[in-house]
Design an enzyme around this catalytic site. Structure first.
Site, PDB file in Angstrom:
ATOM      1  NE  ARG A  39      -1.496  -0.663  -2.272  1.00 51.16           N
ATOM      2  CZ  ARG A  39      -1.310   0.383  -3.089  1.00 51.16           C
ATOM      3  NH1 ARG A  39      -0.303   0.365  -3.965  1.00 51.16           N
ATOM      4  NH2 ARG A  39      -2.092   1.432  -3.038  1.00 51.16           N
ATOM      5  CE  LYS A  83      -6.292  -1.827  -3.359  1.00 45.63           C
ATOM      6  NZ  LYS A  83      -6.585  -1.555  -1.956  1.00 45.63           N
ATOM      7  CG  HIS A  92      -1.853  -2.843   4.735  1.00 41.82           C
ATOM      8  ND1 HIS A  92      -1.497  -2.927   3.397  1.00 41.82           N
ATOM      9  CD2 HIS A  92      -2.679  -1.763   4.821  1.00 41.82           C
ATOM     10  CE1 HIS A  92      -2.096  -1.957   2.724  1.00 41.82           C
ATOM     11  NE2 HIS A  92      -2.812  -1.237   3.561  1.00 41.82           N
ATOM     12  NE  ARG A 148      -0.083   0.879   1.325  1.00 44.99           N
ATOM     13  CZ  ARG A 148       0.300   1.573   0.259  1.00 44.99           C
ATOM     14  NH1 ARG A 148       1.563   1.604  -0.109  1.00 44.99           N
ATOM     15  NH2 ARG A 148      -0.588   2.250  -0.451  1.00 44.99           N
ATOM     16  CG  HIS A 159      -3.614   6.027  -1.020  1.00 45.78           C
ATOM     17  ND1 HIS A 159      -3.528   6.508   0.276  1.00 45.78           N
ATOM     18  CD2 HIS A 159      -3.438   4.686  -0.915  1.00 45.78           C
ATOM     19  CE1 HIS A 159      -3.293   5.499   1.101  1.00 45.78           C
ATOM     20  NE2 HIS A 159      -3.239   4.389   0.405  1.00 45.78           N
ATOM     21  CE1 TYR A 167      -1.602   5.531   7.340  1.00 43.18           C
ATOM     22  CE2 TYR A 167      -2.165   6.398   5.176  1.00 43.18           C
ATOM     23  CZ  TYR A 167      -1.881   5.334   6.003  1.00 43.18           C
ATOM     24  OH  TYR A 167      -1.887   4.056   5.502  1.00 43.18           O
TER      25      TYR A 167
END
Length: 197
Positions: free
Chosen positions: A46, A71, A139, A142, A165, A174
């Protein structure tokens, strides 16, 4: 059935190559920016993670890269390819010569961490120079990495782990990109077959 989320913008292999050709490594900022772009495209970092990356989080011998407090305050481990390790090593030497020892991997020429806005503008500028007619942001790099990784492995759990995630549903987007590619390929395949007949 309507999709809940708009599919993210991703770069094709050709667009990724064109983007990476833009920074001029003759200049310190060009070498730094090129190394950063490549690292983001090849690891899925990120924007906040790449700007916060410190040298002690990167093992330039093994290629092990620690993402600290990503994150959700989670740490994760990534691996950097040999070519990218060489680029990081070269950049570290040049950075030390230019601005002395610094903790951060990507800094201004004065040794200060790069701002998010600078990186966002830099990515957009290079994308425009490369003739990429898409709204490209950090992003996007990414998303492009994640799409390529899923296309290569077909392992959504692997993609989830690499991206950090916590919820698999976030990563499932995806598979939709991949589904659209399959649909598009099959439709054009049918048209080609119909024409041939």
């Amino acid at each position: 059935m309507a999709r809940a989320k708009k599919l993210p913008t991703v770069l094709t292999e050709d667009e990724q190559e064109r983007l990476l050709e833009q920074p001029n490594p003759r200049y310190p900022t060009g070498e730094r920016n090129g190394t950063m772009l490549r690292l983001m495209l090849n690891t899925g970092l990120r924007l906040a993670e790449v700007t916060a990356l410190k040298w002690h989080d990167v093992n330039l011998t093994t290629g092990k890269l620690m993402v600290r407090q990503g994150k959700g305050s989670k740490d994760r481990t990534l691996w950097v390819a040999e070519g990218d390790i060489d680029r990081l090593r070269n950049w570290r030497e040049r950075q030390a010569a230019q601005c002395g020892q610094t903790d951060y991997v990507f800094t201004t020429l004065q040794g200060k961490p790069l701002g998010h806005r600078y990186v966002q503008r830099m990515v957009k500028r290079y994308a425009a120079k490369a003739g990429i007619d898409k709204n490209v942001s950090p992003h996007t790099l990414r998303h492009s990495f994640a799409t390529d990784l899923y296309r290569e492995t077909s392992k959504i759990r692997l993609v989830q782990k690499v991206l950090g995630h916590s919820d698999l549903s976030t990563t499932m987007i995806y598979t939709h990109i991949f589904d659209e590619e399959v649909e598009s390929a099959l439709k054009s395949f049918r048209q080609a077959t119909a024409v041939a007949v």
